[in-house]
Design a protein around this motif. Structure first.
Motif, PDB file in Angstrom:
ATOM      1  N   GLN A   1       4.861   5.204   7.217  1.00 39.52           N
ATOM      2  CA  GLN A   1       4.039   4.605   8.017  1.00 39.52           C
ATOM      3  C   GLN A   1       3.283   5.372   9.344  1.00 39.52           C
ATOM      4  OE1 GLN A   1       2.980   0.625   8.609  1.00 39.52           O
ATOM      5  NE2 GLN A   1       1.163   0.531   7.290  1.00 39.52           N
ATOM      6  N   ILE A   2       1.704   5.762   8.930  1.00 40.28           N
ATOM      7  CA  ILE A   2       1.599   6.581   9.635  1.00 40.28           C
ATOM      8  C   ILE A   2      -0.165   5.825  10.352  1.00 40.28           C
ATOM      9  CG2 ILE A   2       0.527   8.863  11.081  1.00 40.28           C
ATOM     10  CD1 ILE A   2       2.459  10.430   8.939  1.00 40.28           C
ATOM     11  N   THR A   3      -0.292   5.636  11.700  1.00 38.30           N
ATOM     12  CA  THR A   3      -1.405   4.664  12.792  1.00 38.30           C
ATOM     13  C   THR A   3      -1.833   5.629  13.357  1.00 38.30           C
ATOM     14  OG1 THR A   3      -0.343   3.549  13.607  1.00 38.30           O
ATOM     15  CG2 THR A   3      -0.973   2.684  11.037  1.00 38.30           C
ATOM     16  N   PRO A   4      -3.162   5.744  13.809  1.00 41.43           N
ATOM     17  CA  PRO A   4      -3.272   6.148  15.369  1.00 41.43           C
ATOM     18  C   PRO A   4      -2.771   5.590  16.455  1.00 41.43           C
ATOM     19  CG  PRO A   4      -5.322   5.651  13.903  1.00 41.43           C
ATOM     20  CD  PRO A   4      -4.200   5.124  13.385  1.00 41.43           C
ATOM     21  N   GLU A   5      -2.616   5.246  16.249  1.00 39.70           N
ATOM     22  CA  GLU A   5      -1.538   4.160  17.177  1.00 39.70           C
ATOM     23  C   GLU A   5      -0.086   4.902  17.487  1.00 39.70           C
ATOM     24  OE1 GLU A   5      -3.649   2.497  15.289  1.00 39.70           O
ATOM     25  OE2 GLU A   5      -4.950   2.300  17.151  1.00 39.70           O
ATOM     26  N   ARG A   6       0.623   4.647  16.735  1.00 36.89           N
ATOM     27  CA  ARG A   6       2.055   4.415  15.892  1.00 36.89           C
ATOM     28  C   ARG A   6       2.792   5.346  14.968  1.00 36.89           C
ATOM     29  NH1 ARG A   6       4.570  -0.682  17.025  1.00 36.89           N
ATOM     30  NH2 ARG A   6       5.932  -0.327  15.347  1.00 36.89           N
ATOM     31  N   VAL A   7       3.574   5.644  14.706  1.00 36.15           N
ATOM     32  CA  VAL A   7       4.143   6.324  13.192  1.00 36.15           C
ATOM     33  C   VAL A   7       5.504   4.925  13.302  1.00 36.15           C
ATOM     34  CG1 VAL A   7       5.051   7.757  11.929  1.00 36.15           C
ATOM     35  CG2 VAL A   7       3.142   8.350  13.733  1.00 36.15           C
ATOM     36  N   ASP A   8       5.740   4.024  11.667  1.00 34.61           N
ATOM     37  CA  ASP A   8       6.500   3.388  11.760  1.00 34.61           C
ATOM     38  C   ASP A   8       8.063   4.262  10.603  1.00 34.61           C
ATOM     39  OD1 ASP A   8       7.109   1.153  13.528  1.00 34.61           O
ATOM     40  OD2 ASP A   8       4.891   0.329  12.833  1.00 34.61           O
ATOM     41  N   VAL A   9       8.806   3.699  10.735  1.00 36.97           N
ATOM     42  CA  VAL A   9      10.294   4.811  10.074  1.00 36.97           C
ATOM     43  C   VAL A   9      10.498   3.745   9.441  1.00 36.97           C
ATOM     44  CG1 VAL A   9      11.526   6.464   9.587  1.00 36.97           C
ATOM     45  CG2 VAL A   9       9.606   6.651  11.398  1.00 36.97           C
TER      46      VAL A   9
ATOM     47  N   PHE B   1      -0.943  12.223   2.710  1.00 38.81           N
ATOM     48  CA  PHE B   1      -1.816  11.656   2.490  1.00 38.81           C
ATOM     49  C   PHE B   1      -2.432  10.520   2.346  1.00 38.81           C
ATOM     50  CE2 PHE B   1       2.093  12.872  -0.787  1.00 38.81           C
ATOM     51  CZ  PHE B   1       1.128  14.300  -1.229  1.00 38.81           C
ATOM     52  N   GLY B   2      -2.701  10.015   3.463  1.00 44.51           N
ATOM     53  CA  GLY B   2      -2.859   9.367   4.086  1.00 44.51           C
ATOM     54  C   GLY B   2      -1.934   8.059   4.071  1.00 44.51           C
ATOM     55  N   ARG B   3      -0.751   7.753   3.556  1.00 39.71           N
ATOM     56  CA  ARG B   3      -0.816   6.060   3.309  1.00 39.71           C
ATOM     57  C   ARG B   3       0.826   6.089   3.244  1.00 39.71           C
ATOM     58  NH1 ARG B   3      -2.899   5.028  -3.098  1.00 39.71           N
ATOM     59  NH2 ARG B   3      -1.052   3.070  -2.833  1.00 39.71           N
ATOM     60  N   PRO B   4       1.343   4.790   3.461  1.00 36.72           N
ATOM     61  CA  PRO B   4       2.802   5.472   3.778  1.00 36.72           C
ATOM     62  C   PRO B   4       3.433   5.250   2.484  1.00 36.72           C
ATOM     63  CG  PRO B   4       1.251   2.915   4.539  1.00 36.72           C
ATOM     64  CD  PRO B   4       0.988   3.105   3.498  1.00 36.72           C
ATOM     65  N   VAL B   5       4.333   6.156   2.688  1.00 36.27           N
ATOM     66  CA  VAL B   5       5.137   7.443   1.790  1.00 36.27           C
ATOM     67  C   VAL B   5       6.524   6.247   1.756  1.00 36.27           C
ATOM     68  CG1 VAL B   5       6.084   9.306   0.464  1.00 36.27           C
ATOM     69  CG2 VAL B   5       3.639   8.621   1.686  1.00 36.27           C
TER      70      VAL B   5
ATOM     71  N   GLY C   1       0.789  -1.457   0.336  1.00 29.51           N
ATOM     72  CA  GLY C   1      -0.128   0.417  -0.191  1.00 29.51           C
ATOM     73  C   GLY C   1       1.269   1.120   0.263  1.00 29.51           C
ATOM     74  N   MET C   2       2.204   1.177   0.096  1.00 27.50           N
ATOM     75  CA  MET C   2       3.125   2.383   0.134  1.00 27.50           C
ATOM     76  C   MET C   2       2.844   3.412  -0.952  1.00 27.50           C
ATOM     77  SD  MET C   2       7.076   1.669  -0.028  1.00 27.50           S
ATOM     78  CE  MET C   2       8.032   1.717  -1.438  1.00 27.50           C
ATOM     79  N   VAL C   3       3.314   4.428  -0.899  1.00 29.30           N
ATOM     80  CA  VAL C   3       3.202   4.998  -2.336  1.00 29.30           C
ATOM     81  C   VAL C   3       4.922   5.343  -2.335  1.00 29.30           C
ATOM     82  CG1 VAL C   3       0.874   5.677  -3.131  1.00 29.30           C
ATOM     83  CG2 VAL C   3       2.037   6.999  -1.598  1.00 29.30           C
ATOM     84  N   TRP C   4       5.338   6.801  -3.874  1.00 33.58           N
ATOM     85  CA  TRP C   4       6.483   7.146  -3.989  1.00 33.58           C
ATOM     86  C   TRP C   4       6.865   8.425  -3.662  1.00 33.58           C
ATOM     87  CZ3 TRP C   4      10.685   3.955  -4.280  1.00 33.58           C
ATOM     88  CH2 TRP C   4      10.731   2.363  -3.683  1.00 33.58           C
ATOM     89  N   GLY C   5       7.208   8.858  -2.852  1.00 30.47           N
ATOM     90  CA  GLY C   5       7.214  10.626  -3.190  1.00 30.47           C
ATOM     91  C   GLY C   5       8.649  11.208  -3.756  1.00 30.47           C
TER      92      GLY C   5
END
Length: 760
Positions: free
Chosen positions: A374-382, A437-441, A244-248
């Motif tokens: 990737q951003i979710t309400p609970e956490r941000v993963d990098v 964008f509300g998606r993993p980038v 589900g990721m996109v490229w920035g």
């Protein structure tokens, strides 16, 4: 891979840093000076004891150490008897995963394979400074050794009690506590630990195992990641993907300091695959389903920029350094503090003045900067290629308005860094786009972005006034260092716009040599390009300037360069020893002046390690091209944990040093870099790299010191001195390009007085 495969879930346990508030570490970087004492750096609270009669208000109190002092933050025993080591450092080829594991295997008397290592995973490891400054073994290494020694004592106490023995009657062997005189009586680590924590604190005074008994430390154990690198299975930051990721992609300014005045996404936002565009102040970007779609779309963006009216170029930067210098700071570099009216140069009978110049230089990692957020309400993963996972956590949390503990950084294998991957540039870019964008980038820089939009080892100028005292020594030494520090050059100067990037590393001649009268001043000047920390920072330029000057003085005195240095090393036996070891390895008998043999020597002291290097060069006198054929290196880095790993670090350091000495220069006009490709920047290739032999001068009782950087510093000086030894020309400016060398060969007059080569 699934998201869970890529982003490991948080594993809650009580081994996190819990009882000490971590300091804010913004601004910590490769050339930092650690402000804590050795005791504080090892995890002890730093509160000074008041002197007799001192009032509480007058008593200085240091901040608490940011490092955990809890053994359980670093080590745990698993149900299968293996031991997990957790550290905030990261591995990007220097071999610390292996070296750290060897420290624990040695203290616990277990096989190397029984130590599992977690590096830099911010939700599972204690805080640490980033992996820079050659700090891993000399700062984190002692804490790891202490944790291993503390666990050894804890296990011995538990084992002795369970076996009904005095603690002096038991020892550790193969993952168990055994009765030393009857090893059949034993109890395993797993049974003793049974999931419990040690609840012990690190003790800087704890005794380590006797070096005479070492069976793991000092062994060249192969690095576990080598096979994965060879077969291509190792996952670097550039390889990170999730469903589900996109490229920035980011809209880059044409020059540093430019301001975005208008932007038109009309064509780009309807391009194939584009999922959205974003603009906020000076930051603009877009994202697309595929990397090539994002690249195509970013080229369609119409942006207007207002550029700074900078006139500085790579041709006039060194004059700018002189013209824009601040009042300077005196570095405390004299053996005896003189009176204010004391003439530091009064003892000179034969004076000389030499000027050395160094350009802006890029870090040039093979793998450009990249990050996946990737951003979710609970956490941000990098998922990122970084030198500083906790710095990334802090920066991403700040830009997203989140608590740092909700940001989890997973450091991937890193394809080169050298200081470039300390600042969370791609990470912040990916985080902003992911939030928009509300998606993993995933953001992945191109090569031209890396070369034209990163940071750089600052341009520097060194002016040395010195001379002989008529008695075989140096009568005085005045060292003025100018570094590009204030960025952008047109803005008002402040602490926020100044970054000296540790340009003063190795400026202190007294770190190595005994000279009665010496003063060093450091002047900060305007910088068109953003200066930043580079492998060994300013030590390359300062060592180059110092070591060439000593060769000039040696010839004036009528002695060979080694004999001249030996006269200045009476109080430095460790440096004397590495110099002699390098000479012996090279089989070189130095002569006075230019002998036509092509050998040169330089000494360096950085990260508490002593280094001597002898370079052998050849020159094509038709083209001016310099070939560094071989470099012999002797290093005293204290206790050597893994000899082969240290050799690898030395070899890589030498190659990097050769490349920057012979080829590397960032060319620019105003704030625009004009050579943003490997074809134009032209670092050396493996085919052009010298062979390197490394010898150790080791005292196992000495503490571990830095290895990742010290061998870079002497390279340029050794090459410059070898060039003079071969053909009799002195080069005072980096790099030693073919054009520059050929010009000097063509105008060579054979005069004894050194003539500085003009900067490009």
């Amino acid at each position: 891979m699934t998201v869970d495969d890529q982003f490991p879930s948080t594993v809650p346990h009580d081994r996190q840093v819990s009882r000490r508030r971590l300091l804010q570490t913004a601004g910590v970087a490769a050339g930092l000076t650690v402000a804590w004492s050795s005791r504080e750096a090892l995890g002890q609270d730093a509160v000074s004891s008041p002197e007799a009669g001192a009032t509480p208000e007058a008593t200085p109190v240091s901040p608490p150490s940011p490092f955990s002092s809890e053994v359980d933050s670093y080590l745990r025993i698993n149900p299968d008897g293996t031991v997990t080591l957790m550290t905030g450092k990261v591995e990007f080829g220097q071999g610390i995963r292996t070296g750290f594991a060897q420290l624990i295997a040695e203290e616990l008397s277990i096989p190397f394979e029984s130590v599992l290592v977690i590096l830099g995973q911010t939700d599972q490891t204690p805080f640490d400074l980033g992996t820079f400054g050659s700090l891993s073994m000399r700062l984190t290494g002692p804490r790891i050794r202490q944790s291993g020694a503390a666990m050894r004592v804890w296990l011995s106490e538990l084992g002795a009690a369970q076996l009904g023995q005095d603690i002096s009657a038991v020892s550790l062997s193969g993952g168990a506590v055994v009765v030393t005189d009857d090893p059949t009586q034993m109890v395993s680590f797993a049974d003793l630990a049974a999931g419990q924590a040690t609840m012990r604190e690190l003790d800087p005074e704890i005794a380590f195992k006797d070096p005479a008994t070492y069976t793991v430390i000092g062994q060249s154990i192969p690095r576990p990641d080598v096979i994965e690198k060879v077969d291509g299975s190792l996952k670097y930051g550039i390889d990170g993907t999730i469903e589900g990721m996109v490229w920035g992609k980011i809209v880059r300014p044409p020059s540093f300091g430019a301001t975005l005045t208008s932007i038109d996404f009309t064509e780009a936002e309807v391009a194939p695959g584009v999922v959205g565009v974003f603009h906020d102040g000076n930051f603009a970007g877009l994202a697309a389903e595929r990397y090539e779609q994002a690249e195509a779309a970013i080229m369609m963006v119409q942006a207007t920029w207002e550029e700074l009216p900078a006139t500085t170029t790579s041709e006039n930067i060194h004059q700018v350094l002189l013209d824009t210098a601040d009042e300077g700071v005196r570095l405390d570099e004299t053996n005896v503090e003189p009176a204010s009216d004391f003439d530091i140069l009064a003892g000179i009978t034969e004076p000389i003045e030499l000027t050395f110049r160094g350009p802006f230089v890029s870090h040039t990692p093979i793998e450009p900067r990249n990050s996946l957020v990737q951003i979710t309400p609970e956490r941000v993963d990098v998922m990122t290629s970084t030198q500083d996972p906790f710095g990334v956590r802090r920066s991403v949390a700040e830009v997203l308005g989140r608590e740092p503990e909700t940001v989890v950084v997973t450091p991937m294998a890193t394809g080169g860094a050298f200081g470039a991957k300390i600042v969370a540039m791609a990470d912040v870019e990916a985080a902003r786009l992911a939030q928009a964008f509300g998606r993993p980038v995933k953001v992945l820089w191109r090569r031209d972005e890396e070369l034209a939009h990163g940071q750089y080892r600052p341009a520097t100028l060194v002016s040395i006034t010195t001379g002989l005292d008529g008695q075989g020594g140096i009568g005085g030494w005045l060292y003025n260092l100018y570094s590009a520090s204030y960025f952008p050059e047109n803005v008002e100067r402040s602490e926020d716009t100044q970054n000296g990037a540790a340009s003063d590393w190795s400026a202190n001649i007294h770190e190595i040599y005994e000279i009665p009268n010496a003063q060093t001043f450091w002047f900060h000047s305007a910088s068109t390009l953003p200066p930043y920390f580079w492998r060994v920072n300013g030590a390359t330029m300062n060592t180059f300037a110092r070591e060439v000057t000593l060769d000039v003085l040696a010839e004036m005195e009528g002695v060979d360069p080694v004999a001249f240095r030996r006269n200045l090393l009476g109080g430095n036996p460790r440096m004397m020893a590495v110099m002699d070891a390098a000479l012996a390895k090279a089989g070189w008998t130095p002569g006075v002046g230019s002998t036509g043999t092509g050998y040169g020597i330089a000494l360096g002291f950085d990260a508490n390690s002593y280094v001597a290097e002898v370079a052998r060069v050849e020159i094509d006198q038709n083209t001016g091209e310099v070939f560094v054929r071989h470099v012999d290196v002797a290093i005293d880095c204290g206790l050597v944990i893994n000899p082969e790993a240290v050799k690898h670090q030395v070899e890589g350091s030498v190659v990097l040093g050769v490349s920057s000495a012979l080829r590397e220069i960032i060319k620019f006009e105003g704030g625009r870099v004009t050579n943003p490709s490997f074809a134009e920047y032209a670092p050396i290739t493996m085919r052009e790299s010298p062979t390197v032999d490394t010898v150790f001068v080791e005292d196992k009782s000495q503490p571990m010191s830095g290895v990742g950087e010290p061998a870079v510093a002497p390279v340029a000086g050794a090459i410059a001195n070898a060039i003079y030894d071969l053909v009799g020309i002195r080069l005072y400016d980096l790099p030693f390009t073919a054009d520059r060398v050929l010009a000097e060969l063509q105008k060579q007059t054979g005069a004894a007085t050194p003539v500085a080569v003009a900067a490009d």
